[in-house]
Design a protein around this motif. Structure first.
Motif: not given
Length: 1020
Positions: A202, A204-205, A208, A314, A334, A340, A343
């Motif tokens: 989270y 990392s996500i 983005n 994911e 993932k 990214n 997504l």
């Protein structure tokens, strides 16, 4: 559960062609406008970072975190970037926390062995209400350390890899958490639920995800009408909520499910875990078990409650793709290097971000792309039926509108599911009508920045340029706002109230035009009006406006009025009413010819600032001509086309103070002057019908047959639709036709506004009958309740005066239809500036013998005792109205001398001052008599003219505090001791006018409430 209800009485949908096919429950509804100003009210302003000196150095000098965050905010159009304070020890942190209002503490360990978690615990122990986040670079040691930590006392723990975007994401995540309840309650803001327990992932996500959402919020802000609104509109972006267990995720979804834009969930995370705080406190390791199918269980439960909400799984376990897709969930791997990108594609495709792409349901190919709300409105009937069915059956339109913060329409459409209404074409119509209603609602009361790609028939009021709107422009914008704030204006089923479609060229356009064409030298010279106009017509407007003007023509599809709107016009304290020019041009199929006429009209309005009369007016008001700036209003002309003529059924001027009340009328109930045709007829002093909106059945002019035949309108103004050319003149009425009422009868435009005089019966009948003379009585509107004009004017007067906090004058026009419907257009509002001088003396107790003048019908209020001069027309046996133009010229010459000496005088003469018809009175313009302190209408036995009301001439009288007396000595209505004036020696005497001076000042007293005024001559 928090929900947002929009069905509030603010903007009613009026369905278009297919309304007979729309079910009753959706055929009439109301939309509530959303105010974005009350969103995101709680912010992270001050951030304290606790880090060792090395990490602090890395953040400050290498990472430049504050600079990067600031730049990130600016690039994203975000306001209120936070301020960062860095310390290295708990003691330093405590000192800052005790002296500064800190909103967020970020604790950063420098390696695996330091005590960042202990620092964070110390902060929370002393300051439990402060948000606290642990930011740590990950290593094997940190991972082991976290397994033994109770992380619940911290808001979040994040993995730090030197990406400053993570700091921005942390701040936005915290702010979303702080504001979500209020913003959903206030406006129906949407929520994206992210379910992920992996700190690494989270961390990392989220950067983005937020980067994408914030960029999209900039894009949908283009739906705003002004730059300020665009900035505020970004507050309506979807919130992101992070959950780390099944129970937390389900609780969040249950709380906000009515506003859930979509869910992104990991496959494996904790479920049904109970932590033993005592074991954790004793230092024992507590392993939290993760359910491999927790994500599937959560998404199944959510799908069971909402068949439409987009669900994305994911996972790093590739076998979960088959499981997810088998149940209709989207899947993101993932392990993918373009995770990214994948997504973002799913967010765009299924959560409504980006353009709306209509697809072929079989091939999934794009069949149409819609970029904004207007695009959707323009193309809704062009979308292939199978594609339309595919998208509405999945509620995609409502979701796309939600993502763009168009909450009123999305909320309404969300309830109209395919299960409830299985008709594609009716769905199209409902979507179209809802968008139209929303755009109309959004446009009302807002001065939008003109965008040629958005301005269409549903647009309303826009500006070109960054300068001032000018006086009239401000008045129009104010009127539009008044209408929006009072929905009861549109509470009648057969009437709509609005302002005409308007675009304003702001004053900076005028400044640029003057400078680029070097016009100031001739403009400020003593050149004639014609020479000044010629120079301005030879100048050039920027070619960049051509596309804007063409868009305006297409949107209005009607004649255009080009109106002056200077800085000084219609101001609160010194209105310049009717001083500058207003031109009208016909609507032409040849848009380039129409463009040429429009350009000439704009330049002619600019030129009118520097005409002789304008300069004289400036002198009279102690203003400097080169400080005046002109905005120009381009406005749809209200009316209908009748062959080669264009005019409205009704024009009018409403005043909230009635200085000539009759019968049961009260001064505070106001007065309106009504006329057939263009309103120029009224402001030029033409014969109008005078009536109080509160007493519409009491019309003096219709009380007796001979009065009705003699004192009602026989002529009217219309725009000449055939007049096309370059012959623009100083006279702005060069293409305005003066027609007879018989012409309107031939146009079939007299429905509900005319009565018929049948000579054989010697009777006037309400309505139109063959033969006989038509009397403009407005009987259908005033007596027969065909159209609720009296009630609407009462509202306009009450709301306008309340909003301005002073008496007002309102210009308006009405289009009446044969089906008894109509549109009331409010054209202008300006204040009536009354003197606030105290009048303690009872004027009734002053004997007539002491009065040079006494009027029982006076306009004005206050006391003056510095006037010694009287200028009066010699109304002896030789007087005839034929000489009125010559009398006007003589008075103008005398007035100039008073201006030069900075003195005032009392002006007395027969008939209606300022009338454009010399047979009704002396045709002076305001600058010709601008030094008069009191103006007197003298009625003669052989020359009887009723006083006029509602004209620009009268507006200037009241704004300058000039009194206006009406006296009819021949019927003992008032006092005029002419013999006293005749006995004084003449200061100046012409063929028709005499000027005398008293040795001592006269005392002028006016009681505006009682409409009584006196002029007491000096006593010996």
């Amino acid at each position: 559960m928090l929900t947002c209800i929009y069905f509030v009485f603010l903007s009613k949908i009026k369905f278009l062609p297919m309304s007979d096919q729309i079910p009753a429950q959706w055929s009439n509804f109301y939309l509530k406008d959303v105010s974005f100003v009350n969103l995101m009210m709680r912010r992270i302003y001050n951030v304290l970072i606790v880090a060792n000196p090395y990490d602090a150095f890395i953040l400050e000098d290498d990472g430049r975190v504050e600079e990067k965050i600031y730049n990130e905010y600016m690039e994203l159009g975000l306001r209120y970037p936070p301020t960062f304070t860095q310390v290295s020890t708990t003691e330093e942190a405590a000192k800052i926390l005790n002296t500064v209002d800190i909103d967020l503490v970020i604790c950063m360990p420098g390696n695996a062995d330091n005590d960042a978690f202990d620092v964070a615990r110390a902060v929370k122990a002393d300051f439990p209400d402060i948000h606290c986040v642990v930011l740590t670079p990950f290593s094997h040691g940190i991972t082991k350390r976290i397994q033994h930590e109770d992380l619940s006392i911290f808001d979040y723990v994040f993995c730090w890899l030197g990406n400053t975007n993570l700091i921005l994401s942390i701040i936005k995540l915290m702010e979303d958490k702080m504001n979500i309840d209020n913003d959903i309650e206030e406006a129906g803001v949407q929520m994206i639920l992210l379910v992920e327990d992996s700190i690494r992932f989270y961390s990392s996500i989220l950067p983005n995800l937020y980067s994408y959402i914030l960029t999209q919020s900039q894009n949908f802000a283009t739906e705003a009408l002004t730059r300020h609104e665009a900035s505020l509109r970004q507050r309506g972006r979807p919130k992101v909520v992070l959950a780390r267990t099944y129970e937390e995720a389900w609780a969040i979804y249950q709380r906000y499910k009515d506003n859930c834009l979509g869910v992104i969930s990991d496959a494996r995370f904790p479920i049904d875990n109970v932590k033993d705080d005592a074991l954790i406190a004793a230092g024992h390791q507590v392993n939290v078990t993760k359910d491999a199918e927790a994500g599937l269980k959560l998404l199944r439960a959510i799908r069971a409650t909402d068949e439409y909400v987009p669900l994305i799984m994911e996972s790093s376990e590739s076998e979960n793709r088959e499981k997810a897709e088998a149940e209709g969930f989207r899947f993101v791997d993932k392990n993918s290097k373009k995770m990214n990108v994948d997504l973002r594609h799913l967010l765009e495709e299924h959560m409504g971000f980006g353009d709306f792409i209509f697809r072929n349901p079989k091939t999934h190919e794009e069949v149409m792309r819609v970029r904004n709300l207007k695009d959707l409105q323009d193309n809704i009937f062009k979308i292939p039926r199978d594609s339309m069915l595919y998208h509405i059956s999945r509620n995609h339109v409502s979701r796309w509108l939600s993502a763009r913060a168009i909450f009123p329409v999305s909320s309404f459409l969300k309830d109209i599911t395919w299960h409830k209404l299985q008709d594609v074409d009716v769905h199209r119509q409902i979507i179209f009508d809802a968008i139209v209603a929303y755009r109309r609602m959004r446009n009302e009361g807002v001065v939008a920045v003109f965008d040629r790609y958005k301005f269409d028939r549903y647009a309303h009021f826009a500006r070109i340029g960054d300068g001032s709107l000018g006086g009239k422009g401000r008045g129009l914008a104010f009127l539009d706002n008044v209408i929006k704030r009072h929905p009861d204006f549109n509470g009648f089923t057969n009437a709509t109230v609005q302002i005409p479609k308007t675009v304003v060229l702001c004053t900076d356009v005028f400044d640029s035009f003057m400078d680029q064409n070097n016009l100031y030298q001739i403009a400020l010279s003593d050149a004639s009006d014609d020479e000044i106009l010629h120079a301005f017509l030879q100048a050039q407007l920027p070619d960049t406006f051509i596309g804007d003007f063409f868009a305006f023509f297409e949107a209005t599809h009607s004649p255009i009025a080009i109106r002056s709107s200077s800085l000084l016009e219609d101001s609160h304290y010194q209105p310049f009413a009717g001083i500058y020019s207003t031109y009208m041009i016909p609507y032409l199929e040849d848009k380039y010819e129409m463009l040429r006429m429009l350009a000439c009209a704009i330049k002619a309005v600019y030129a009118s600032v520097y005409y002789h009369d304008s300069k004289a007016y400036m002198t009279a008001t102690s203003n400097v001509i080169d400080q005046e700036k002109m905005a120009v209003i381009l406005q749809q002309v209200v009316g209908k086309e009748y062959g080669d003529h264009f005019y409205p059924n009704i024009s009018g001027v409403l005043r909230s103070l009635n200085y000539y009340p009759i019968g049961e009328e009260q001064a505070e109930e106001g007065i309106v002057s009504l006329a057939l045709g263009l309103g120029k007829y009224i402001v030029d002093g033409g014969q109008t019908l005078r009536v109080s909106p509160f007493h519409p059945r009491q019309v003096l002019q219709m009380s007796e047959m001979d009065i009705a035949l003699r004192e009602t309108q026989t002529q009217f103004y219309a725009l000449d639709m055939k007049h096309v050319g370059e012959d623009f003149r100083v006279d702005d009425g060069f293409n305005i036709l003066k027609l007879k009422v018989k012409d309107a009868e031939a146009d079939n435009s007299l429905h509900f506004i005319a009565s018929t005089y049948l000579p054989n019966d010697q009777t006037i009948y309400d309505g139109i009958y063959d033969g006989g003379r038509k009397i403009i009585s407005f009987c259908g509107v005033l007596q027969q309740d065909v159209f609720p004009l009296p009630e609407l004017l009462q509202m306009a007067m009450r709301y306008g005066a309340d909003a301005m906090r002073r008496p007002v004058e309102i210009e308006f026009a009405v289009n009446l239809n044969t089906d008894r419907t109509g549109e009331l257009y409010l054209l202008q509002i300006r204040p009536i500036v009354d003197s606030k001088q105290m009048l303690d003396e009872d004027l009734e107790k002053i004997p007539d013998s002491q009065c040079l003048l006494r009027s029982y019908n006076s306009l004005g209020h206050g006391i003056s005792d510095d006037v010694t001069d009287v200028v009066y027309v010699k109304t002896d046996a030789s007087f005839t109205a034929m000489n009125n133009p010559a009398i006007a010229d003589e008075i103008e010459q005398i007035n100039r001398k008073f201006l030069a000496e900075d003195k005032n005088y009392i002006l007395i003469g027969p008939g209606r001052w300022g009338s454009s018809d010399p047979w009704l009175g002396i045709p002076v313009k305001w600058p010709h008599i601008s030094a008069a302190r009191i103006i007197v209408e003298e009625g003669l036995e052989h020359y009887r003219v009723d006083p006029s009301q509602g004209t620009h001439f009268f507006q200037n009288l009241t704004s300058f505090g000039v009194g206006y007396f009406t006296i009819n000595p021949y019927k003992e209505d008032g006092v005029y001791q002419r013999s006293i004036l005749d006995a004084l020696p003449a200061v100046e005497e012409t063929k028709w006018v005499r000027h005398v001076r008293f040795p001592k000042p006269l005392k002028i007293m006016m009681d505006g409430k009682k409409q009584e005024g006196v002029v007491v001559y000096p006593q010996e």
